[in-house]
Design a protein around this motif. Structure first.
Motif, mmCIF file in Angstrom:
data_model
loop_
_atom_site.group_PDB
_atom_site.id
_atom_site.type_symbol
_atom_site.label_atom_id
_atom_site.label_comp_id
_atom_site.label_asym_id
_atom_site.label_seq_id
_atom_site.Cartn_x
_atom_site.Cartn_y
_atom_site.Cartn_z
ATOM 1 N N CYS B 233 0.821 -1.220 0.000
ATOM 2 C CA CYS B 233 0.000 0.000 0.000
ATOM 3 C C CYS B 233 0.850 1.263 0.000
ATOM 4 C CB CYS B 233 -0.935 0.017 1.199
ATOM 5 S SG CYS B 233 -2.349 -1.051 0.946
ATOM 6 N N SER B 234 2.040 1.174 0.578
ATOM 7 C CA SER B 234 2.905 2.356 0.588
ATOM 8 C C SER B 234 3.355 2.709 -0.837
ATOM 9 C CB SER B 234 4.114 2.131 1.504
ATOM 10 O OG SER B 234 4.997 1.201 0.893
ATOM 11 N N GLN B 235 3.188 1.764 -1.756
ATOM 12 C CA GLN B 235 3.551 2.028 -3.164
ATOM 13 C C GLN B 235 2.300 2.089 -4.054
ATOM 14 O OE1 GLN B 235 7.335 -0.245 -4.309
ATOM 15 N NE2 GLN B 235 6.699 -1.282 -2.433
ATOM 16 N N LYS B 236 1.213 2.516 -3.431
ATOM 17 C CA LYS B 236 -0.083 2.575 -4.111
ATOM 18 C C LYS B 236 -0.030 3.357 -5.424
ATOM 19 C CE LYS B 236 -3.939 5.278 -2.911
ATOM 20 N NZ LYS B 236 -4.784 5.880 -1.885
ATOM 21 N N ASP B 237 0.651 4.488 -5.410
ATOM 22 C CA ASP B 237 0.715 5.309 -6.633
ATOM 23 C C ASP B 237 1.388 4.539 -7.764
ATOM 24 O OD1 ASP B 237 -0.542 7.281 -5.290
ATOM 25 O OD2 ASP B 237 1.253 8.496 -4.918
ATOM 26 N N ASP B 238 2.411 3.759 -7.418
ATOM 27 C CA ASP B 238 3.101 2.950 -8.438
ATOM 28 C C ASP B 238 2.163 1.858 -8.982
ATOM 29 O OD1 ASP B 238 5.392 4.403 -8.020
ATOM 30 O OD2 ASP B 238 6.215 2.998 -6.549
ATOM 31 N N VAL B 239 1.363 1.285 -8.092
ATOM 32 C CA VAL B 239 0.421 0.237 -8.525
ATOM 33 C C VAL B 239 -0.586 0.843 -9.506
ATOM 34 C CG1 VAL B 239 -1.341 -1.421 -7.774
ATOM 35 C CG2 VAL B 239 0.675 -1.033 -6.346
ATOM 36 N N ILE B 240 -1.108 2.021 -9.154
ATOM 37 C CA ILE B 240 -2.110 2.670 -10.023
ATOM 38 C C ILE B 240 -1.481 3.000 -11.385
ATOM 39 C CG2 ILE B 240 -3.515 4.768 -10.308
ATOM 40 C CD1 ILE B 240 -4.045 4.584 -7.245
ATOM 41 N N GLU B 241 -0.247 3.450 -11.354
ATOM 42 C CA GLU B 241 0.441 3.769 -12.620
ATOM 43 C C GLU B 241 0.591 2.497 -13.470
ATOM 44 O OE1 GLU B 241 3.585 4.244 -15.459
ATOM 45 O OE2 GLU B 241 3.885 3.048 -13.638
ATOM 46 N N LEU B 242 0.926 1.382 -12.822
ATOM 47 C CA LEU B 242 1.079 0.112 -13.551
ATOM 48 C C LEU B 242 -0.255 -0.348 -14.151
ATOM 49 C CD1 LEU B 242 3.353 -1.940 -11.089
ATOM 50 C CD2 LEU B 242 3.928 -1.332 -13.444
ATOM 51 N N ILE B 243 -1.320 -0.189 -13.363
ATOM 52 C CA ILE B 243 -2.657 -0.598 -13.849
ATOM 53 C C ILE B 243 -2.969 0.146 -15.151
ATOM 54 C CG2 ILE B 243 -5.153 -0.427 -13.370
ATOM 55 C CD1 ILE B 243 -4.388 -0.815 -10.351
ATOM 56 N N HIS B 244 -2.716 1.446 -15.148
ATOM 57 C CA HIS B 244 -3.003 2.252 -16.342
ATOM 58 C C HIS B 244 -2.057 1.911 -17.484
ATOM 59 C CE1 HIS B 244 -6.219 4.712 -14.906
ATOM 60 N NE2 HIS B 244 -5.541 5.084 -13.835
ATOM 61 N N ARG B 245 -0.772 1.878 -17.167
ATOM 62 C CA ARG B 245 0.237 1.741 -18.238
ATOM 63 C C ARG B 245 0.197 0.367 -18.906
ATOM 64 N NH1 ARG B 245 5.647 0.407 -17.833
ATOM 65 N NH2 ARG B 245 5.692 0.790 -15.597
ATOM 66 N N LEU B 246 -0.099 -0.672 -18.134
ATOM 67 C CA LEU B 246 -0.027 -2.022 -18.710
ATOM 68 C C LEU B 246 -1.348 -2.491 -19.341
ATOM 69 C CD1 LEU B 246 2.231 -3.759 -16.022
ATOM 70 C CD2 LEU B 246 2.906 -2.696 -18.175
ATOM 71 N N GLY B 247 -2.382 -1.646 -19.246
ATOM 72 C CA GLY B 247 -3.612 -1.957 -19.997
ATOM 73 C C GLY B 247 -4.620 -2.831 -19.272
ATOM 74 N N ALA B 248 -4.581 -2.827 -17.930
ATOM 75 C CA ALA B 248 -5.528 -3.683 -17.188
ATOM 76 C C ALA B 248 -6.978 -3.238 -17.392
ATOM 77 C CB ALA B 248 -5.190 -3.666 -15.688
ATOM 78 N N ILE B 249 -7.176 -1.940 -17.600
ATOM 79 C CA ILE B 249 -8.565 -1.454 -17.739
ATOM 80 C C ILE B 249 -9.127 -1.818 -19.121
ATOM 81 C CG2 ILE B 249 -10.087 0.579 -17.588
ATOM 82 C CD1 ILE B 249 -8.693 -0.503 -14.906
ATOM 83 N N PRO B 250 -8.421 -1.513 -20.241
ATOM 84 C CA PRO B 250 -8.955 -1.967 -21.536
ATOM 85 C C PRO B 250 -9.171 -3.482 -21.584
ATOM 86 C CG PRO B 250 -7.139 -0.448 -21.879
ATOM 87 C CD PRO B 250 -7.215 -0.708 -20.410
ATOM 88 N N PHE B 251 -8.244 -4.241 -20.981
ATOM 89 C CA PHE B 251 -8.391 -5.700 -20.955
ATOM 90 C C PHE B 251 -9.715 -6.090 -20.278
ATOM 91 C CE2 PHE B 251 -7.803 -9.774 -18.728
ATOM 92 C CZ PHE B 251 -7.413 -10.589 -19.779
ATOM 93 N N SER B 252 -9.996 -5.467 -19.136
ATOM 94 C CA SER B 252 -11.224 -5.791 -18.394
ATOM 95 C C SER B 252 -12.450 -5.309 -19.154
ATOM 96 C CB SER B 252 -11.182 -5.142 -17.003
ATOM 97 O OG SER B 252 -10.002 -5.526 -16.335
ATOM 98 N N LYS B 253 -12.333 -4.113 -19.772
ATOM 99 C CA LYS B 253 -13.470 -3.578 -20.539
ATOM 100 C C LYS B 253 -13.787 -4.475 -21.736
ATOM 101 C CE LYS B 253 -13.484 0.895 -21.508
ATOM 102 N NZ LYS B 253 -12.880 2.230 -21.777
ATOM 103 N N TYR B 254 -12.737 -5.056 -22.324
ATOM 104 C CA TYR B 254 -12.944 -5.972 -23.456
ATOM 105 C C TYR B 254 -13.868 -7.124 -23.019
ATOM 106 C CZ TYR B 254 -11.854 -9.936 -26.486
ATOM 107 O OH TYR B 254 -11.956 -11.041 -27.297
#
Lengths: 58, 290
Positions: B233-254
């Protein structure tokens, strides 16, 4: 770019190469072994629309 | 049931609806009562069944929150927790008793069948048994889709016993779509939801855990137990950046779009008036629902 069953590879590649998504959208590029309908579905997933739940939403 | 204070607590649970929102289920139920009716008015028992459905959703949401260890449950004392568990079971039992009186046997069987399927889905979810996308889709169809199948079949049952297979199937896809939408919202929530804390494998998280996504090492390390939840959790911002950059949202939306399309195709297979099919599609799959 080969699609097939490994959709995570396709999305990882496209997320890292957003210019390819634009080319797919404009018809300048296509995904190998992916049907036209499937390709349109992949490109549509990159649209910046809101995703909202229905049944479990306040 | 004769105990006044338990009755009072149940009434409060139903009125407060602080952590449950059954409105969309009631709308979907009434939509199906309307779409499959040959009459312009709602059939007899519509309101009574709608109330029962509301209580089923409230008790199911409460059971889900208890299983997920949601913050409002975690904040309860031992005694309050016991009461909460008792309320959820009592409300469900009272509702099933009522339904047993007002429904015919076939409709009651539908209710029991899909409630049990929902509980089976909960079991798979609580025990983190989804390791592949197919496992996950199976689990959310059971967990979420079954409650929607129950809702829509109950609505349609007021007018007809036909079309049950198609209604059940498109409802499972609608449930899967709704669950994916929730998972997309929740993947950005590190505070009040427990997907990250309990190492749940929701769709965007399963994607980030794909072996080929070596850049998501932070998430892989956390799920492998190499770092603690607090370190993660202390690296939450990095996790959010990875979610966006690696395409987890388009993958899920697909996958969400795929579920929507499957539902739409099935609705189009119904042998009912075209305007009624359009009504179902517009209300359940397009912007009118928002």
């Amino acid at each position: 770019m080969k699609g097939g069953n490994n959709m995570s590879k396709v999305f990882n590649y496209l997320a890292s190469n957003p210019e390819v998504v634009s080319k797919l959208k404009s018809g300048e590029a296509s995904l190998v072994s992916v049907s036209k309908e499937e390709q349109e579905a992949i490109v549509a997933a990159f649209e910046k629309e809101d995703v909202r739940g229905y049944y479990w939403r306040a | 049931m004769s105990n006044r204070s338990l009755k009072h607590e149940l009434a409060q649970l139903i009125d407060k609806q602080e952590y449950s929102h059954p409105e969309a289920f009631i709308k979907s139920f009434k939509l199906h009562a309307q779409a499959f009716s040959t009459d312009s008015q709602y059939p007899l028992h519509t309101d009574e069944l709608a109330s029962c459905l509301k209580y089923i959703i409230i008790s199911s949401d409460l059971i889900d929150d208890i299983q997920d260890g949601e913050p409002h449950i975690k904040a309860l004392s031992e005694k309050e927790f016991g009461n909460c568990l008792n309320q959820s079971i009592t409300l469900l039992m009272l509702t099933l008793g009522k339904l047993h009186h007002i429904c015919n046997r076939d409709t009651y069987d539908i209710i029991m069948t899909y409630l049990l399927k929902a509980m089976e889905g909960q079991y798979l979810d609580v025990n983190n048994m989804s390791n592949t996308i197919d496992d996950y889709l199976h689990m959310i169809k059971l967990k979420s889709g079954s409650l929607i199948a129950l809702t829509n079949l109950l609505g349609a049952s007021l007018s007809t016993s036909e079309h049950q297979d198609i209604i059940a199937n498109y409802s499972l896809y609608l449930g899967a779509s709704a669950q994916i939408a929730n998972d997309i919202e929740d993947v950005f929530n590190f505070d009040s939801k427990s997907d990250w804390k309990y190492k749940r494998k929701t769709l965007p998280i399963l994607y980030m855990l794909s072996p080929e996504l070596s850049e998501a090492k932070l998430i892989h390390d956390y799920y492998n137990g190499d770092i603690s939840y607090e370190q993660f959790c202390s690296q939450k911002d990095d996790v959010i950046e990875l979610i966006h950059r690696l395409g987890a949202i388009p993958f899920s939306k697909y996958y969400k779009n795929r579920m929507d399309k499957q539902a739409k195709d099935l609705i189009n297979q119904l042998v009912i008036d075209n305007d009624k099919k359009s009504l179902l599609i517009n209300k359940l799959l397009q912007n009118e629902r928002r």
